[in-house]
Write a protein that holds these residues in place. Structure first.
Motif, PDB file in Angstrom:
ATOM      1  N   ALA A 144       0.796  -1.283   0.010  1.00 46.44           N
ATOM      2  CA  ALA A 144       0.158  -0.119  -0.228  1.00 46.44           C
ATOM      3  C   ALA A 144       0.870   1.142  -0.119  1.00 46.44           C
ATOM      4  CB  ALA A 144      -0.853   0.032   1.125  1.00 46.44           C
ATOM      5  N   PRO A 145       0.479   2.196  -0.738  1.00 51.18           N
ATOM      6  CA  PRO A 145       1.279   3.603  -0.594  1.00 51.18           C
ATOM      7  C   PRO A 145       1.203   4.226   0.622  1.00 51.18           C
ATOM      8  CG  PRO A 145      -0.812   3.814  -1.962  1.00 51.18           C
ATOM      9  CD  PRO A 145      -0.778   2.314  -1.546  1.00 51.18           C
ATOM     10  N   PHE A 146       2.328   5.067   0.789  1.00 53.34           N
ATOM     11  CA  PHE A 146       2.286   5.928   1.833  1.00 53.34           C
ATOM     12  C   PHE A 146       2.121   5.451   3.110  1.00 53.34           C
ATOM     13  CE2 PHE A 146       2.064   9.007  -1.737  1.00 53.34           C
ATOM     14  CZ  PHE A 146       3.274   9.934  -1.293  1.00 53.34           C
ATOM     15  N   VAL A 147       2.709   4.407   3.728  1.00 58.02           N
ATOM     16  CA  VAL A 147       2.594   3.783   4.919  1.00 58.02           C
ATOM     17  C   VAL A 147       3.770   3.750   5.841  1.00 58.02           C
ATOM     18  CG1 VAL A 147       0.624   2.039   4.429  1.00 58.02           C
ATOM     19  CG2 VAL A 147       2.795   1.481   3.950  1.00 58.02           C
ATOM     20  N   GLY A 148       4.925   4.351   5.265  1.00 52.31           N
ATOM     21  CA  GLY A 148       6.158   4.388   5.820  1.00 52.31           C
ATOM     22  C   GLY A 148       6.174   5.573   6.686  1.00 52.31           C
ATOM     23  N   PRO A 149       7.567   5.995   6.925  1.00 51.99           N
ATOM     24  CA  PRO A 149       7.537   7.526   7.614  1.00 51.99           C
ATOM     25  C   PRO A 149       7.095   8.558   6.987  1.00 51.99           C
ATOM     26  CG  PRO A 149       9.493   6.205   7.638  1.00 51.99           C
ATOM     27  CD  PRO A 149       8.639   5.376   6.635  1.00 51.99           C
ATOM     28  N   ILE A 170      -5.284   7.572  -2.489  1.00 51.49           N
ATOM     29  CA  ILE A 170      -4.031   7.857  -2.613  1.00 51.49           C
ATOM     30  C   ILE A 170      -3.307   6.610  -3.449  1.00 51.49           C
ATOM     31  CG2 ILE A 170      -1.861   8.205  -1.300  1.00 51.49           C
ATOM     32  CD1 ILE A 170      -3.422   8.693   1.367  1.00 51.49           C
ATOM     33  N   THR A 171      -2.400   7.441  -4.399  1.00 54.01           N
ATOM     34  CA  THR A 171      -1.709   6.429  -5.263  1.00 54.01           C
ATOM     35  C   THR A 171      -0.280   7.081  -5.495  1.00 54.01           C
ATOM     36  OG1 THR A 171      -1.679   4.858  -7.078  1.00 54.01           O
ATOM     37  CG2 THR A 171      -2.665   7.139  -7.169  1.00 54.01           C
TER      38      THR A 171
END
Length: 277
Positions: A144-149, A170-171
Motif C-alpha cells: 500500500a502507498p504511503f505507509v512508511g515514515p 492515495i496512489t
C-alpha cells in the motif's frame, strides 16, 4: 599469540562492518539468499566436487507458450511497453479491474524486483486524490502507498486540515518499488502513466494533489521544479472533465527539509479552501 588472534578477529569485525556500510550506501537493504556463499573458496575444492546434475531443458513448444515474465518484459522496447500500457489501461471500466490488469501487466520491469503491487489506499469515492512518486521499502512490504515514515507525516498533514485516510484516495505515479528506493526512470514513469491517468479518470475526484516533482512533472507535463510549481492551481484533463490540480512538496522531502513545512502548510490551507468552496 592470543593477543595476535584477538587482533585478527577485531580486524575481521571492522572489515565486515566496512563491507556492510558500503552495501548500505550502494542501496542494498534486503537479503537475497537464505545461506551465505563463500566467494573465497579455493578452486581446488570446487574441482573436487561431483558434477552438478543438469536441469532438464523445457521443450521449445513449452518455452514458446509460457515465456518467463522477465523475458517477456525484456523483449518489449520502451515504446512497445508504453503502447501496451495504454491499451491495457483503456480496458478497465472500474478501479478493481484496473488493479487486476496491473497485477498481470509485465511491461514494467520493476515488478520483477518488487514484492508487492502498491495500487492505492484510502477511499476511492473521496473528493480529493493524492498522487506521489513511488513505493518505498515499507510500502513494498505492506502493498500500500504511503505507509512508511513519509506516510505517517502525510497523515498528520491531512489531520491538520480535517482529513484522514477515509476521506482521501492515495496512489503513486509508479506502482512498484524501485530497487534501493532509487528515483524511477523516465521510462518507468511513462510506462505507468496510462494506468495512473486512467485511475484518476475512474476515481473522478474534485481536487487532485500532486506530491513531489515526479508526479507533477509527469501528470502536468511541466519542466519546472516542484518549488516553482507548488502552491499553484493547474488544470488536469481526464477526457471527461477538467480537475483542478495542485502540486505540493512530498512528505519525504519535508522529512529531510523540515524548514519547508511552512510552504506545504500554505498549500494545504489552499487545498482545504478549494474543498470547502
Amino acid at each position: 599469540m592470543v593477543r595476535a588472534m584477538a587482533g585478527g578477529r577485531e580486524e575481521d569485525r571492522r572489515a565486515a562492518l566496512a563491507l556492510l556500510a558500503w552495501q548500505l550506501a550502494a542501496g542494498v537493504d534486503e537479503v537475497v539468499g537464505n545461506l551465505p556463499v563463500n566467494r573465497l573458496e579455493s578452486a581446488a575444492s570446487i574441482r573436487g566436487r561431483p558434477p552438478a546434475t543438469p536441469r532438464p531443458m523445457p521443450s521449445s513448444a513449452t518455452a514458446r507458450s509460457a515465456p518467463a515474465p522477465a523475458a517477456a518484459a525484456a523483449q518489449q522496447g520502451p515504446s512497445e511497453a508504453v503502447m501496451a500500457a495504454r491499451a491495457r489501461a483503456r480496458e478497465a471500466e472500474t478501479l478493481e479491474q484496473l488493479r487486476d490488469i496491473l497485477a498481470g501487466f509485465d511491461g514494467c520491469a520493476l515488478r520483477l524486483t518488487a514484492r508487492n503491487l502498491c495500487f492505492a489506499d484510502g477511499n476511492p469515492q473521496a473528493r480529493i486524490m493524492f498522487v506521489g512518486e513511488a513505493p518505498g521499502q515499507e510500502e513494498d512490504i505492506q502493498g500500500a502507498p504511503f505507509v512508511g515514515p513519509a506516510g505517517k507525516l502525510l497523515d498528520r498533514m491531512l489531520a491538520a486540515i480535517g482529513l484522514d485516510r477515509t476521506s482521501v484516495y492515495i496512489t503513486n505515479v509508479v506502482y512498484w518499488r524501485p530497487p534501493g528506493n532509487r528515483t524511477p526512470t523516465p521510462q518507468e514513469t511513462q510506462i505507468c502513466r496510462p494506468f495512473v491517468e486512467r485511475q484518476i479518470e475512474l476515481a473522478d475526484p474534485d481536487v487532485l494533489v500532486l506530491l513531489g516533482n515526479a508526479s507533477a512533472s509527469v501528470l502536468l507535463d511541466r519542466k519546472e521544479g516542484i518549488l516553482r510549481l507548488r502552491g499553484k492551481w493547474f488544470d488536469f484533463d481526464t477526457g471527461r472533465r477538467t480537475i483542478p490540480a495542485m502540486p505540493t512538496l512530498h512528505p519525504a522531502y519535508l522529512l529531510r527539509q523540515p524548514g519547508q513545512k511552512r510552504l506545504a502548510w500554505r498549500d494545504f490551507l489552499a487545498i482545504r479552501k478549494a474543498l470547502d468552496g
